[in-house]
Design a protein around this motif. Structure first.
Motif, short mmCIF file in Angstrom:
data_model
loop_
_atom_site.label_atom_id
_atom_site.label_comp_id
_atom_site.label_asym_id
_atom_site.label_seq_id
_atom_site.Cartn_x
_atom_site.Cartn_y
_atom_site.Cartn_z
N GLN A 67 0.86 -1.19 0.28
CA GLN A 67 -0.04 0.08 -0.13
C GLN A 67 0.93 1.10 -0.04
O GLN A 67 2.08 1.22 0.21
N GLY B 107 2.79 6.07 4.39
CA GLY B 107 2.50 7.28 4.76
C GLY B 107 3.75 8.20 4.62
O GLY B 107 4.93 7.62 4.68
N ASP C 126 4.61 2.18 10.15
CA ASP C 126 3.79 3.38 9.42
C ASP C 126 2.64 3.50 10.25
O ASP C 126 1.56 2.82 10.23
N ASN D 27 -0.99 3.79 8.69
CA ASN D 27 -1.65 2.65 8.25
C ASN D 27 -1.53 1.63 9.22
O ASN D 27 -1.83 0.43 8.97
N LEU E 33 0.56 -0.07 10.69
CA LEU E 33 1.65 -1.06 10.09
C LEU E 33 2.70 -0.89 10.96
O LEU E 33 3.29 0.18 11.20
#
Length: 377
Positions: free
Chosen positions: A23, A26, A55, A58, A60
Motif C-alpha cells: 500500500q 505514509g 507506518d 496505516n 503498520l
C-alpha cells in the motif's frame, strides 16, 4: 523452559502465516535495521538481522526476516549439508518479534534509515512482492548469502547503488572474525574449525555478520550524507554471565588425550586413529559433495588423515614394512599440518590433538622398528 519454547513456536507459526499487502506508505513511515545480539545457543551465536517498516498512518509495524527455514523440508539434513536448503523471508508483527527476543533474553538495536519516500516505498513493495512469489526463497550460504547480506542487498537495491559495504575488521580472515564468537563454546568452536577449509582463511571482505552490518551502517553514505545514525536500544537484555564450562573447554580435551596416551593400549590407539581417519573421509566427501565453499579444500585432513586407517590394517595383517612407511608418512603430514596452523587463530586448540597423534604414531613406529629388527635377527 517448556513455556518459553512453546511461546517461540507459536510466534513462529503466527509469523510465517501473516500476509502483508503493499500500500502507499505514509509520509512519516520509517524503515529501520534491527540487529539482534548473540545468544548462547549454537544457532544464535552470531546474532541476527531483520528489516522493520513502521507506518502509524496505516497501523503498520512489521518485521521482515530472512532467517526462516522449514524443518519439514524433504531430506532436510542432506540439503543442509549439501548447501541447497532453501531459506525464505517471512513477515510478522514487530510486537511478536520483540516478544521472541525478550523470551530469548537477547538485546535488539535499531538504526533508522534516512531514505526518501520513494525509496521506502520501493523497498516496501519489493519485500511484499517477495513474500508472494518464488523470490521469497534463497539458497543459504554461511558467508555469501545469509540473513544479513540479504538485507544489505535489499537496502542497496532501494538506494539504487552499493552504498553499504564492509568497513570493519578489514585485515582479518573469516576464521579470525568468527573465532571470538565461540569463546565459551570450545567443542563447538573445535568442530566448526575442523569442518571449515581454506576459504575461511581468506581476507574477510564480505559483509556477512549482523554486528559488522551495524557498524558499517553507521558510516555508510548516500550522496555524501549518512544513511543512518547511531543505533538505539529497543531491548536491553541482561543475560547471565557465561562462565567457563566444567567440561566444554580445552582442559577436558587435554585430560582425555592424556589418559589415552598413558593407557598404553594398542587397541585404544587404533580406535583413536580409526575415528580420525573416518572423520577425514567424511570431511573429504563433504568437500566434494557440498555446495558450501567453506567445506572445500580442507587441510584438516592432514591431521584427520584417512591414511590412519591403513595403520590399523597393516597392524592387524602384521605387514610391518608398510606399517612403518605409513606411520612415517603420517608423522610428516602431521608436522606439515602444524606449520600450516602457525598463523591461524585455532592453533592452540589443535595442539593437544597434534601432540597426541604424534606420540601414538611414534609408539607404532618404535613397534614396527622392533619387529623389523627381530625379523632380521
Amino acid at each position: 523452559m517448556f513455556k518459553n519454547c512453546l511461546l517461540l513456536v507459536l510466534l513462529f507459526l503466527l509469523g510465517v502465516t501473516q500476509r502483508v499487502d503493499s500500500q502507499a506508505l505514509g509520509e512519516h513511515a520509517t524503515v529501520s535495521i534491527l540487529t539482534c545480539q548473540e545468544g548462547n545457543e549454537l544457532y544464535s551465536l552470531y546474532g541476527h538481522t531483520a528489516i522493520r517498516i513502521k507506518d502509524a498512518a496505516n497501523a503498520l509495524d512489521v518485521v521482515y526476516n530472512y532467517g526462516t527455514f522449514d524443518f519439514n523440508t524433504e531430506h532436510f539434513y542432506l540439503k543442509f549439508v549439501k548447501g541447497d536448503l532453501r531459506y525464505f523471508v517471512t513477515a510478522y508483527a514487530y510486537n511478536d518479534f520483540y516478544m521472541e527476543y525478550t523470551v530469548e533474553n537477547r538485546s535488539i538495536y535499531e538504526q533508522e534509515l534516512r531514505l526518501t519516500v520513494a525509496q521506502k516505498q520501493l523497498l516496501f513493495e519489493t519485500l511484499n512482492e517477495s513474500l508472494q512469489s518464488d523470490a521469497k526463497y534463497y539458497t543459504y550460504k554461511f558467508i555469501d548469502r545469509n540473513c544479513t547480506n540479504m538485507v544489505v542487498d535489499k537496502v542497496n537495491m532501494a538506494l539504487g547503488e552499493t552504498c553499504i559495504v564492509k568497513t570493519t575488521e578489514q585485515d582479518l580472515s573469516y576464521r579470525q572474525i568468527l573465532f571470538p564468537y565461540l569463546k565459551n563454546h570450545f567443542y563447538e568452536n573445535l568442530g566448526i574449525n575442523i569442518l571449515f577449509g581454506s576459504k575461511t582463511d581468506r581476507k574477510g571482505e564480505k559483509l556477512f555478520l549482523p554486528n559488522q552490518f551495524m557498524e558499517s551502517l553507521k558510516v555508510a553514505k548516500y550522496h555524501g550524507k549518512l544513511i543512518s545514525g547511531e543505533p538505539k536500544i529497543l531491548l536491553k537484555a541482561t543475560p547471565k554471565a557465561v562462565e567457563g564450562s566444567l567440561w566444554n573447554n580445552i582442559y577436558t580435551l587435554c585430560l582425555l588425550l592424556l589418559l589415552l596416551v598413558v593407557a598404553r593400549k594398542a587397541w585404544l590407539y587404533l580406535l583413536y586413529f580409526s575415528v580420525l581417519g573416518l572423520l577425514g573421509i567424511l570431511m573429504t566427501l563433504a568437500g566434494f559433495y557440498s555446495l558450501h565453499e567453506e567445506l572445500a579444500n580442507n587441510y584438516n585432513v592432514l591431521l584427520f588423515n584417512p591414511l590412519l586407517l591403513l595403520v590399523l590394517i597393516f597392524y592387524w595383517t602384521k605387514n610391518v614394512v608398510w606399517l612403518k612407511k605409513t606411520v612415517q608418512l603420517c608423522i610428516v603430514l602431521d608436522l606439515i599440518y602444524f606449520i600450516v596452523l602457525l598463523n591461524k587463530p585455532n592453533l592452540v586448540m589443535f595442539i593437544p590433538l597434534i601432540i597426541c597423534t604424534l606420540l601414538l604414531l611414534f609408539y607404532f613406529l618404535r613397534m614396527a622398528n622392533k619387529r623389523l629388527l627381530t625379523s632380521v635377527k
